[in-house]
Design an enzyme around this catalytic site. Structure first.
Site, PDB file in Angstrom:
ATOM      1  N   TYR A 446       0.836  -1.204   0.000  1.00 50.32           N
ATOM      2  CA  TYR A 446       0.000   0.000   0.000  1.00 50.32           C
ATOM      3  C   TYR A 446       0.873   1.259   0.000  1.00 50.32           C
ATOM      4  CZ  TYR A 446      -3.159   3.690   1.468  1.00 50.32           C
ATOM      5  OH  TYR A 446      -3.856   4.868   1.529  1.00 50.32           O
ATOM      6  N   ARG A 493       1.743   8.080  12.807  1.00 55.21           N
ATOM      7  CA  ARG A 493       1.199   9.244  13.518  1.00 55.21           C
ATOM      8  C   ARG A 493      -0.321   9.247  13.534  1.00 55.21           C
ATOM      9  NH1 ARG A 493       1.573  14.486  10.157  1.00 55.21           N
ATOM     10  NH2 ARG A 493      -0.189  13.358   9.244  1.00 55.21           N
ATOM     11  N   ARG A 503     -10.532   2.818   8.319  1.00 62.03           N
ATOM     12  CA  ARG A 503      -9.579   2.422   7.281  1.00 62.03           C
ATOM     13  C   ARG A 503      -8.185   2.574   7.860  1.00 62.03           C
ATOM     14  NH1 ARG A 503      -9.107   4.803   2.413  1.00 62.03           N
ATOM     15  NH2 ARG A 503      -9.060   2.888   1.237  1.00 62.03           N
ATOM     16  N   PHE A 568      13.433  20.743  -1.983  1.00 57.32           N
ATOM     17  CA  PHE A 568      12.090  20.192  -2.177  1.00 57.32           C
ATOM     18  C   PHE A 568      11.984  18.775  -1.598  1.00 57.32           C
ATOM     19  CE2 PHE A 568       9.410  17.450  -4.824  1.00 57.32           C
ATOM     20  CZ  PHE A 568       8.179  18.075  -4.734  1.00 57.32           C
TER      21      PHE A 568
END
Length: 753
Positions: A446, A493, A503, A568
């Site tokens: 996932y 977290r 979920r 970034f």
């Protein structure tokens, strides 16, 4: 279900729990088949919450520890059986109305709603009482009223009962002299009364088919306006104030966001971190991240109005990430911006648990997104998502316009990653994730789909821009690990948010080793030492699992050569490892959302200009986690993951110690500058004051004008202040002492001198 609470505690509305404690409830609607009438009750005037109001036949709460059992498992909710709730309904129908002849198996479970309401009508605007429930809606039909001839309402529960037709109910609800419960008004107006589609109008279909059943979604509603407020002065949770009659909170994010507590340090504690306060001021006013969105190149290439929308909505759906994107070089800024918005739109579809008629419909939208939304300039999706995410889907043609103007390579990358991510999301849409992923393999899979693929897409866009080496496009493993690191930190977290939302992602092969009940919610109520210990064991294993990805993240960043691209990538990484440090050994993870201080975030952002700075940050937080683990062990806490945690921390420290040592040496050198400068200035001022100037008569010694005791005080004050500043800026001061280095403490001493 994560535990139990008393009836009083569940219904108190106050500052520390604005809407009380979210708990389960049920609402029974009993119909007479022969007349089509519904049985209403008027709640007793002696009730504390919502007295005198008319409502459905019976409404109350399932209880813990009852026989027969009244607590349903996620599987029983998913298949619609919910015998626990039905047993509770049988118990309360007997208690409130003395109805004893109903069969629990004949209840029709239709759906659930999440609502809240302060009882401001009874107790005033600051009412200390209210409801905050996941309400299970149950229908029941009897052949005629004689089937419940034993009905005899309990005077402490019910003031009156009334059989009504649909028309009569509408008239009653329009009568301003009558009060109706907020939950009944929501259910009636949304599902029971609508012409043509209402459950009452189609009662036979409602009872004999699953046409109106929804066992997957929990439908969310704010109360009517008069029930806002209460002791916690709570505003809308799901809806805009000016749109109380509409579904959805236009100002909130999806899922369980906002339903649970966020753990934050007090403002006073945050202000004591003076270095972080200075960092925040620096980032906001002195040295903010520069936006390159106004460049001539960008304005000449993209439609200004559509680009303006993309920039605006970026700031709405992700304020923290927006500045990081805007500081990218103009030649690739818009490519990354659109990549982010496209995936955010896709994520909005995945996260929406209420708007689709079926999971198959949701999967269809996901799987077709890359060939509809990215291709069709008129494609929009109405009524999906909440707030700004909803607006993103509704005005997606503006994003598509900018996407269409991108270079061929960028469009190819974005479309490819979008398709693959959607395929992965669709794989998980139909899974029962109430208890997390099946195992670590599924957990990793996932994370790969929703974050690892993002890392791959970014690497390919970096390479396509020419700002990074072409080889970056082939760094698939490191790109994947970097993305997975960020996703795993978020999953750790967000334990409670995800669990409440139904979920969850924590792998069962991990948490079942520690949960003594075999339920993921076991950790959510860490009231006993045993639960606390098990919860920390589980948490620390998952933190360590994420921490082991650290070396690959550092390896990826070492390959970047463009400063803006490096920043970034670095900013989310340093935020992630600081969050891991915050979560490690922290029971707050199980009772709310843990977040790092905003000032610390600003400090970390300012230290992402070079690989050395990032190495120093990783070293500091890995050392902090290692220190916490050793401290726990020294206090007798036996953590089965201790050795693995220390090993993961050491692996990061070995890679980063050179940069950390160099930074420490630099700080030691610079720390001498302030006290030396201050000491020199004070001494020069002192000597000038003592001797005055050098005139024709020579130096004039002024200290003699003071008494000896006073002059000694002045000298002691100078030594005290200089010594304090020197010590607090030296490497010998502890982190706790340095935290206290504030103007509030030094200013009185300076004033005294």
């Amino acid at each position: 279900v994560i535990g139990s609470a008393s009836k009083k505690d569940s219904h108190v509305f106050e500052t520390k729990q604005l809407r009380g404690v979210l708990h389960r409830a049920f609402s029974v609607f009993l119909f007479d088949e022969s007349t089509g009438e519904l049985l209403l009750q008027q709640r007793a005037s002696t009730k504390i919450t919502f007295p005198n109001v008319w409502t459905n036949t019976c409404c109350s709460h399932p209880l813990h520890g009852m026989v027969p059992n009244e607590v349903d498992t996620p599987k029983e909710v998913a298949d619609g059986s919910v015998m626990g709730v039905k047993h509770a309904a049988i118990r309360k129908l007997d208690h409130e109305l003395r109805i004893t002849s109903l069969d629990a198996s004949k209840f029709k479970f239709l759906t659930r709603l999440h609502y809240w309401a302060a009882d401001t009508v009874t107790h005033g605007p600051s009412s200390p009482w209210g409801e905050h429930e996941i309400d299970y809606v149950l229908f029941y039909t009897i052949p005629n009223k004689a089937a419940i001839q034993e009905m005899n309402p309990h005077p402490d529960e019910v003031d009156a009962v009334k059989w009504v037709t649909k028309t009569q109910l509408v008239d009653m609800m329009n009568d301003p002299q009558l009060l109706f419960s907020p939950w009944f008004r929501i259910i009636a107006n949304r599902w029971v009364l609508p012409e043509g589609t209402g459950w009452w109008e189609n009662l036979q279909d409602t009872m004999t088919t699953d046409k109106h059943c929804d066992f997957v979604n929990i439908h969310a509603f704010d109360p009517p306006k008069e029930h806002l407020g209460g002791g916690g002065n709570a505003g809308p949770m799901f809806e805009k104030e000016e749109q109380q009659s509409k579904e959805g909170d236009e100002m909130k994010k999806q899922g369980a966001y906002g339903k649970i507590k966020t753990h934050k340090e007090s403002k006073i504690k945050q202000l004591l971190h003076t270095d972080e306060v200075w960092s925040a001021l620096t980032l906001l006013y002195i040295k903010p991240l520069k936006s390159n969105l106004e460049s001539e190149f960008i304005h000449n290439k993209f439609a200004p109005e559509d680009l303006a929308f993309c920039d605006e909505i970026l700031g709405k759906v992700s304020r923290s990430f927006a500045a990081v994107i805007r500081q990218l070089p103009s030649s690739m800024l818009v490519d990354i911006l659109i990549f982010y918005l496209v995936l955010r739109a896709l994520d909005t579809i995945e996260d929406d648990t209420t708007s689709f008629a079926s999971q198959d419909e949701k999967m269809k939208y996901l799987l077709n997104f890359h060939k509809t939304a990215l291709v069709d300039p008129t494609w929009t999706l109405e009524g999906v998502g909440l707030g700004d995410e909803k607006r993103l889907l509704e005005e997606f043609p503006k994003c598509q316009s900018v996407y269409a103007a991108l270079g061929t390579q960028s469009k190819r990358v974005i479309a490819d990653i979008t398709q693959r991510m959607a395929t992965g999301m669709a794989e998980f849409v139909d899974k029962d994730l109430g208890q997390g992923t099946r195992d670590t393999s599924e957990y990793n899979r996932y994370c790969h789909f929703v974050a690892g693929l993002v890392g791959e897409g970014l690497s390919r866009l970096f390479a396509a821009s020419g700002l990074e080496k072409p080889s970056m496009a082939s760094e698939l493993h490191l790109s994947d690990q970097m993305g997975m690191f960020l996703q795993k930190v978020n999953i750790i977290r967000d334990y409670l948010e995800d669990y409440v939302d139904g979920r969850a992602w924590w792998p069962q092969t991990v948490w079942k080793k520690y949960s003594l009940t075999g339920d993921l919610g076991y950790f959510a109520n860490p009231a006993t030492t045993q639960v606390q210990t098990k919860a920390l064991h589980c948490l620390n294993e998952l933190v360590t699992d994420a921490l082991e990805l650290g070396p690959d993240c550092l390896a990826y960043m070492s390959k970047l050569q463009c400063e803006e691209v490096f920043r970034f990538c670095a900013i989310p990484q340093v935020m992630a490892i600081s969050t891991l440090d915050k979560c490690y050994g922290n029971l707050d993870v199980f009772t709310g959302v843990v977040k790092i201080r905003k000032g610390l975030s600003c400090k970390l952002i300012l230290k992402t200009n070079s690989l050395e700075q990032v190495h120093e940050t990783f070293y500091n937080f890995a050392t902090s986690i290692s220190r916490k683990a050793r401290k726990q062990k020294s206090k007798g806490f036996v953590d089965p993951n201790y050795d693995r945690t220390i090993k993961a921390c050491d692996a990061i420290c070995e890679l980063t110690i050179d940069a950390a040592s160099a930074a420490a040496a630099s700080r030691r050198k610079s720390s001498l500058a302030l006290p030396v400068a201050l000491g020199t200035t004070v001494f020069a001022s002192y000597m000038t004051w003592c001797y005055g100037g050098t005139g024709s008569s020579g130096p004039q010694f002024r200290l003699g004008a003071l008494q000896a005791e006073e002059s000694q005080k002045v000298l002691r004050g100078i030594v005290l202040v200089c010594g304090a500043v020197f010590y607090l800026n030296s490497p010998f001061a502890s982190s706790e002492q340095k935290t206290l280095k504030s103007a509030n403490e030094l200013e009185p001493k300076l004033k005294k001198v």
